[in-house]
Write a protein that holds these residues in place. Structure first.
Motif, PDB file in Angstrom:
ATOM      1  N   PHE A  39     -11.767  -1.405  -8.122  1.00  0.00           N
ATOM      2  CA  PHE A  39     -10.564  -0.778  -8.299  1.00  0.00           C
ATOM      3  C   PHE A  39      -9.067  -1.366  -7.813  1.00  0.00           C
ATOM      4  O   PHE A  39      -9.132  -1.357  -6.476  1.00  0.00           O
ATOM      5  N   ASP A  40      -8.542  -1.768  -8.507  1.00  0.00           N
ATOM      6  CA  ASP A  40      -7.182  -2.466  -8.157  1.00  0.00           C
ATOM      7  C   ASP A  40      -6.067  -1.524  -8.892  1.00  0.00           C
ATOM      8  O   ASP A  40      -5.884  -1.352  -9.940  1.00  0.00           O
ATOM      9  N   PRO A  41      -5.203  -1.174  -7.582  1.00  0.00           N
ATOM     10  CA  PRO A  41      -4.368   0.113  -8.014  1.00  0.00           C
ATOM     11  C   PRO A  41      -3.437  -0.466  -9.187  1.00  0.00           C
ATOM     12  O   PRO A  41      -2.894   0.445  -9.672  1.00  0.00           O
ATOM     13  N   SER A  42      -3.042  -1.475  -9.181  1.00  0.00           N
ATOM     14  CA  SER A  42      -2.118  -2.413 -10.010  1.00  0.00           C
ATOM     15  C   SER A  42      -2.549  -1.972 -11.422  1.00  0.00           C
ATOM     16  O   SER A  42      -1.781  -2.034 -12.492  1.00  0.00           O
ATOM     17  N   THR A  43      -3.892  -1.748 -11.803  1.00  0.00           N
ATOM     18  CA  THR A  43      -4.323  -1.725 -12.992  1.00  0.00           C
ATOM     19  C   THR A  43      -4.944  -0.638 -13.246  1.00  0.00           C
ATOM     20  O   THR A  43      -5.499   0.065 -14.490  1.00  0.00           O
ATOM     21  N   PHE A  44      -5.676   0.137 -12.464  1.00  0.00           N
ATOM     22  CA  PHE A  44      -6.362   1.367 -12.329  1.00  0.00           C
ATOM     23  C   PHE A  44      -5.654   2.542 -12.684  1.00  0.00           C
ATOM     24  O   PHE A  44      -6.330   3.049 -13.540  1.00  0.00           O
ATOM     25  N   GLY A  77       0.772  -1.162  -0.023  1.00  0.00           N
ATOM     26  CA  GLY A  77      -0.052  -0.038   0.043  1.00  0.00           C
ATOM     27  C   GLY A  77       0.885   1.276   0.089  1.00  0.00           C
ATOM     28  O   GLY A  77       0.116   2.283  -0.100  1.00  0.00           O
ATOM     29  N   GLN A  78       2.198   1.189   0.273  1.00  0.00           N
ATOM     30  CA  GLN A  78       2.971   2.364   0.149  1.00  0.00           C
ATOM     31  C   GLN A  78       3.004   3.232  -0.937  1.00  0.00           C
ATOM     32  O   GLN A  78       2.895   4.420  -0.802  1.00  0.00           O
ATOM     33  N   ALA A  79       2.794   2.525  -2.262  1.00  0.00           N
ATOM     34  CA  ALA A  79       2.901   3.049  -3.382  1.00  0.00           C
ATOM     35  C   ALA A  79       1.840   4.085  -3.435  1.00  0.00           C
ATOM     36  O   ALA A  79       1.564   5.417  -3.936  1.00  0.00           O
ATOM     37  N   VAL A  80       0.560   3.583  -3.214  1.00  0.00           N
ATOM     38  CA  VAL A  80      -0.828   4.308  -3.382  1.00  0.00           C
ATOM     39  C   VAL A  80      -0.593   5.391  -2.123  1.00  0.00           C
ATOM     40  O   VAL A  80      -1.451   6.582  -2.771  1.00  0.00           O
ATOM     41  N   VAL A  81      -0.409   5.219  -0.874  1.00  0.00           N
ATOM     42  CA  VAL A  81      -0.384   6.333  -0.064  1.00  0.00           C
ATOM     43  C   VAL A  81       0.587   7.350  -0.686  1.00  0.00           C
ATOM     44  O   VAL A  81       0.288   8.612  -0.566  1.00  0.00           O
ATOM     45  N   ASP A  82       1.767   7.133  -1.319  1.00  0.00           N
ATOM     46  CA  ASP A  82       2.662   8.266  -1.592  1.00  0.00           C
ATOM     47  C   ASP A  82       1.742   8.992  -2.786  1.00  0.00           C
ATOM     48  O   ASP A  82       2.148  10.078  -2.841  1.00  0.00           O
ATOM     49  N   VAL A  83       1.105   8.229  -3.688  1.00  0.00           N
ATOM     50  CA  VAL A  83       0.731   8.865  -4.982  1.00  0.00           C
ATOM     51  C   VAL A  83      -0.535   9.800  -4.396  1.00  0.00           C
ATOM     52  O   VAL A  83      -0.903  10.906  -4.689  1.00  0.00           O
TER      53      VAL A  83
END
Length: 282
Positions: A275-280, A61-67
């Motif tokens: 919503f899957d952050p890896s493809t969204f 989840g760190q990548a989504v948090v940073d974005v």
């Protein structure tokens, strides 16, 4: 420092959004509250896009948090983002970066094709339907107050679910010894039960009773683990209704001649949106 002559070409806010929570449920310091209730959303940068391609950062989840923090500067700690705001935040970032339309896969009769979704419609749907009823009256002496899960809760549950799915895949291996399968199945079942209980515990803000009130996490955990089934079921049912109320409803699309050729019957097809952050964000 001197003014950068290239500042004119740097990011500017693309859209402004209102959070369904209205800033409630965010711990102090995790969100810079807006006087107008609107929050600026910037597009992603190349660095943001690269961060979302790192598997480990996506998984935890760190990548989504940073974005989230980079694209909505008012968000100071995205781990604390209530899940009733999460979809709106992600849609807004996607909309600000790539525009209003998004292709989403539809599976029909084991065939897959793309359907274009207008993200503005999803945004309007979420902002109009979301509400949060925090009070669960158990009886005359006991009242439970609930809160939305945070993104941190959601990310942790996703990791546990992923680990459980790996175990289940191993269990389905026909070459594996039966005793080992049984042991792994028990481990998987225990993890699933733990995730379910953790979700309930993390959703409880405080409990008021005729014998005293508490918001202590340890007290709440002990209560959930030892309360009778009737009380537990009331809490679980209420949370399920809130989750259904605040989730994105399937899109209802007209069945075209193309869909009919693929074997779709009727006039309307429901398309689930996930919503899957890896493809969204691609």
């Amino acid at each position: 420092m001197s003014t950068n002559p290239l500042a004119f070409y740097m990011r500017q806010p693309k859209i402004y959004i209102r959070l369904p929570s209205n800033g409630n449920f965010w711990p102090k310091g995790s969100l810079e509250l807006s006087e107008t209730g609107e929050y600026a959303v910037y597009s992603m940068t190349a660095k943001d896009e690269l961060a979302l391609k790192v598997p480990d950062a996506l998984m935890n989840g760190q990548a989504v948090v940073d974005v989230m923090q980079h694209c909505i500067p008012a968000i100071k700690n995205a781990w604390e983002c209530p899940n009733i705001d999460l979809d709106v935040v992600l849609i807004a970032i996607r909309l600000a970066t790539y525009g209003e339309m998004m292709d989403t896969p539809i599976n029909v009769n084991e065939q897959e094709f793309e359907y274009r979704v207008d993200l503005r419609l999803l945004m309007d749907q979420l902002q109009s339907q979301i509400g949060w009823d925090p009070v669960i009256p158990i009886n005359d002496e006991l009242t439970v107050f609930v809160k939305p899960l945070t993104y941190k809760n959601v990310a942790q549950a996703a990791i546990q679910s992923f680990e459980t799915q790996k175990i289940m895949n191993i269990v389905n291996d026909e070459k594996m010894d039966e005793d080992k399968k049984i042991a792994l199945f028990k481990e998987s079942f225990a993890k699933i039960s733990s995730v379910t209980l953790s979700t309930i515990i993390d959703s409880i803000d405080r409990i008021e009773s005729a014998h005293g009130s508490t918001s202590d996490a340890a007290h709440i955990k002990e209560f959930v683990n030892n309360v009778d089934k009737e009380i537990y079921s009331k809490i679980e049912t209420h949370l399920f209704k809130l989750r259904e109320q605040n989730s994105i409803k399937p899109l209802r699309i007209a069945v075209t001649d193309e869909l009919k050729e693929k074997g779709v019957t009727g006039d309307v097809l429901e398309v689930p949106i996930t919503f899957d952050p890896s493809t969204f964000f691609v």
